[in-house]
Enzyme design. Structure first.
Site, short mmCIF file in Angstrom:
data_model
loop_
_atom_site.label_atom_id
_atom_site.label_comp_id
_atom_site.label_asym_id
_atom_site.label_seq_id
_atom_site.Cartn_x
_atom_site.Cartn_y
_atom_site.Cartn_z
N THR A 402 0.91 -1.14 0.00
CA THR A 402 0.00 0.00 0.00
C THR A 402 0.94 1.18 0.00
O THR A 402 2.15 0.99 0.13
CB THR A 402 -0.87 -0.04 1.29
OG1 THR A 402 -1.72 -1.17 1.23
CG2 THR A 402 -1.70 1.20 1.50
N THR A 420 -4.40 2.15 -1.90
CA THR A 420 -3.88 0.80 -2.12
C THR A 420 -4.67 0.03 -3.16
O THR A 420 -5.80 0.41 -3.49
CB THR A 420 -3.94 0.01 -0.78
OG1 THR A 420 -3.26 -1.23 -0.91
CG2 THR A 420 -5.38 -0.29 -0.36
O1 DON Z 1 -7.22 -1.66 3.61
C1 DON Z 1 -6.45 -2.41 4.21
O2 DON Z 1 -6.34 -2.43 5.41
C2 DON Z 1 -5.53 -3.28 3.38
N1 DON Z 1 -6.12 -3.57 2.12
C3 DON Z 1 -4.23 -2.57 3.24
C4 DON Z 1 -3.22 -3.39 2.52
C5 DON Z 1 -1.85 -2.94 2.77
O3 DON Z 1 -1.60 -2.06 3.55
C6 DON Z 1 -0.80 -3.65 2.08
N2 DON Z 1 0.47 -2.99 2.33
N3 DON Z 1 1.42 -3.03 2.80
#
Ligand code: DON
Length: 591
Positions: A402, A420
């Site tokens: 993200t 993300t």
């Molecule tokens: O919205 C969320 O919490 C997840 N889809 C975020 C994913 C995420 O942070 C991946 N990254 N490092």
């Protein structure tokens, strides 16, 4: 900045050394040099900071990609405000960092005006398509089919980024959408020089990316190899898509040519998103979550993210402990943090979901009274097994991605944005002819009560799949105000670890008096109730780990957590930027 420690006067030490050299012989000289060394290192220790932030006075941009930082800084220098720079950076990241920067996903943004007016939250999270059903990721026996919610066209929620950025710009920016898109279009059509991390990412995800012909064509060379560091990578399809949006506005993405390409992609592959889904997508203006911590005002993201709620809940509990005195990353501090985190993540699993669909007891969860009652349950000497709180059986972690950026302009306006496509490269599926990757955010719903998602997070009724509902998130763009003025702008990727990563930067600044670069860089810890373990980064001492184990904790060292991009505004208006060294392309730039 740390006024608690007296400083050694270096001039006095130097004068003493010169006098000694004249008066005494060689042996004494060595003694004196040794003394100088001791005093010099004492000085370093007493000053206490091993990391230095970038400093500026007029504007600061911190993102996870240098090229995005640069184009956003140019906007600020040209007289644009923080929102102009934010939307420009957001579109640029969609080109330069396709593993997380996106137009095929969604996210959350906080805007905090420099004049002290209320903080606003913009929710452009993806939504479940209308044809989504509660059990769509289960087989006939009711077992969850993980692959379906992660790596198929059904994994994609209706994207929100383009509508969200347009709305944010319209409300708080001065640039047109066309102007904000211009640098991204240039980077996509003229290409950019690939950094090492770009190649590494494509190599790591090769198997799941190259099975989709449009992804193979878009991100790999004709011979199937990944673009190499130093080579120029162009994205003609994406450039055309961005240009269409610049020419026709968001209508192109949600009703026009791009919408048609998305729906064609869905129809060829059993996906659910329809023209109707796209045409009806709307971002939402939300009231941010608000709390206080030791007199600081904390604003963070409200549902459908769980981030703000649990950051405030955890801070409320920790406020009852003398965290500064207990010391950064001491066993006593980590124990209190871990026990608190467990309670918060257990609440998350039960209560949190999209407030457009379910009632979430936000006031209760973020109240000081509730925090006090939870604090009473914490044993200061012994870890409480998570199974005593509630049972579960979480999966391992998927390599996630993200991205967050923080921006402050010369008027003191601040933007904190996290967006993300979920995993690195999302679903791995590129919309043929449009050149961008689709998210796999549907995996953030609870596919079945008690069955963990890719981040080991468990949910139930509140986060079940429903048509047009937004899936629960952990993304936590956060802004802290002091005396009514913006003070700290921060946020991070990291899936379930976003909440605890963001929390620790707040603690590092407020309790431990660190400068922003130190606050971002020092090792972090994480507990999410299930699995019942304290996850730590490299750099927590062996004897601290041993003390924690004696208290009954399971401590596991895994890869680094988060990539938090932060700005701190000092009392005199000086801006200090801390880019997270956990990403080789992170950068802070100011002027
Ligand atoms: O919205 C969320 O919490 C997840 N889809 C975020 C994913 C995420 O942070 C991946 N990254 N490092």
């Amino acid at each position: 900045m740390d006024t608690r420690h007296p400083r050694v006067m270096p001039e006095k030490a130097a004068t003493g050394g010169l006098a000694a050299r004249k008066l005494i012989g060689t042996a004494a000289l060595f003694c004196c040099i040794a003394l100088l060394h001791i005093q010099a290192s004492a000085q370093a220790i007493l000053e206490g900071e091993r990391f230095n932030p970038v400093t500026a006075s007029q504007g600061m941009v911190v993102t996870s990609h240098t090229l995005a930082t640069q184009v956003a800084l140019d906007v600020l220098k040209d007289g644009g405000n923080a929102m102009d720079a934010a939307v420009t950076a957001g579109f640029a990241l969609a080109v330069t960092q396709p593993r997380s920067g996106n137009i095929g996903g969604g996210g959350f943004m906080l805007f905090s005006p420099g004049n002290g007016e209320p903080v606003e939250a913009i929710d452009y999270r993806e939504k479940a398509p209308r044809r989504a059903t509660e059990t769509m990721f289960q087989d006939e026996q009711g077992n969850v089919v993980q692959n379906r919610s992660r790596f198929t066209h059904k994994a994609a929620g209706v994207p929100g980024t383009v509508a969200g950025f347009a709305l944010a710009l319209e409300r708080h920016g001065t640039l047109s959408l066309k102007q904000a898109l211009a640098p991204a279009i240039r980077l996509a059509s003229e290409g950019f020089i690939v950094p090492e991390r770009f190649t590494e990412g494509l190599e790591q995800a090769r198997d799941r990316l190259t099975r989709w012909p449009a992804t193979l064509d878009t991100f790999y060379k004709e011979d199937g190899s990944a673009w190499q560091p130093g080579e120029r990578f162009k994205q003609p399809d994406l450039a055309r898509t961005l240009k269409r949006i610049a020419d026709h506005g968001i209508k192109d993405f949600y009703q026009g040519e791009t919408a048609k390409l998305i729906v064609d992609e869905m129809q060829r592959n059993d996906g659910l998103i329809t023209l109707e889904d796209l045409a009806s997508y709307q971002p939402a203006i939300r009231q941010p979550i608000h709390g206080t911590y030791r007199g600081y005002e904390v604003y963070s993201m409200s549902p459908p993210s769980s981030g703000g709620t649990h950051i405030v809940q955890i801070l409320n509990i920790l406020e009852g402990y003398p965290m500064a005195e207990l010391g950064h990353n001491s066993a006593a501090s980590i124990h209190r943090m871990a026990e608190t985190m467990k309670l918060a993540y257990a609440d998350r699993a039960t209560y949190l979901g999209d407030t457009d669909f379910v009632e979430v007891p936000l006031n209760g969860l973020t109240s000081k009274e509730y925090a006090a009652s939870l604090r009473e349950k914490i044993d200061l000497e012994t870890a409480r097994p998570s199974s005593d709180i509630q049972a579960g059986d979480p999966a391992g972690f998927e390599s996630p991605e993200t991205t967050h950026f923080s921006i402050v302009d010369r008027w003191g306006n601040a933007v904190s944005n996290t967006y993300t496509i979920n995993f690195s490269y999302g679903s791995g599926i590129t919309v043929a002819g449009a050149g961008f990757l689709l998210n796999n955010e549907m995996d953030d719903f609870s596919a079945k009560p008690g069955v963990p998602n890719a981040y080991g997070l468990i949910g139930g009724e509140a986060n079940k799949i429903e048509p047009e509902k937004r899936m629960l998130s952990s993304m936590s763009p956060t802004i802290v105000r002091r005396d009514g003025r913006n003070y700290l702008v921060t946020g991070s990727p990291g899936g379930s670890r976003i909440i605890t990563t963001t929390l620790q930067v707040l603690l590092n600044v407020i309790d431990h008096g660190m400068n922003i670069q130190s606050a971002v860089s020092v090792p972090r810890i994480h507990h999410q109730w299930l699995p019942d373990e304290i996850r730590i980064e490299q750099g927590i001492s062996a004897d601290t780990i041993s003390l924690l184990e004696t208290m009954g904790h399971d401590v596991v060292q895994k890869s680094s957590m988060g990539a938090i991009q932060s700005i701190l505004i000092e009392d005199n208006g000086k801006l200090t930027g801390g880019a997270d060294p956990r990403r080789s392309t992170s950068s802070a730039m100011g002027f």
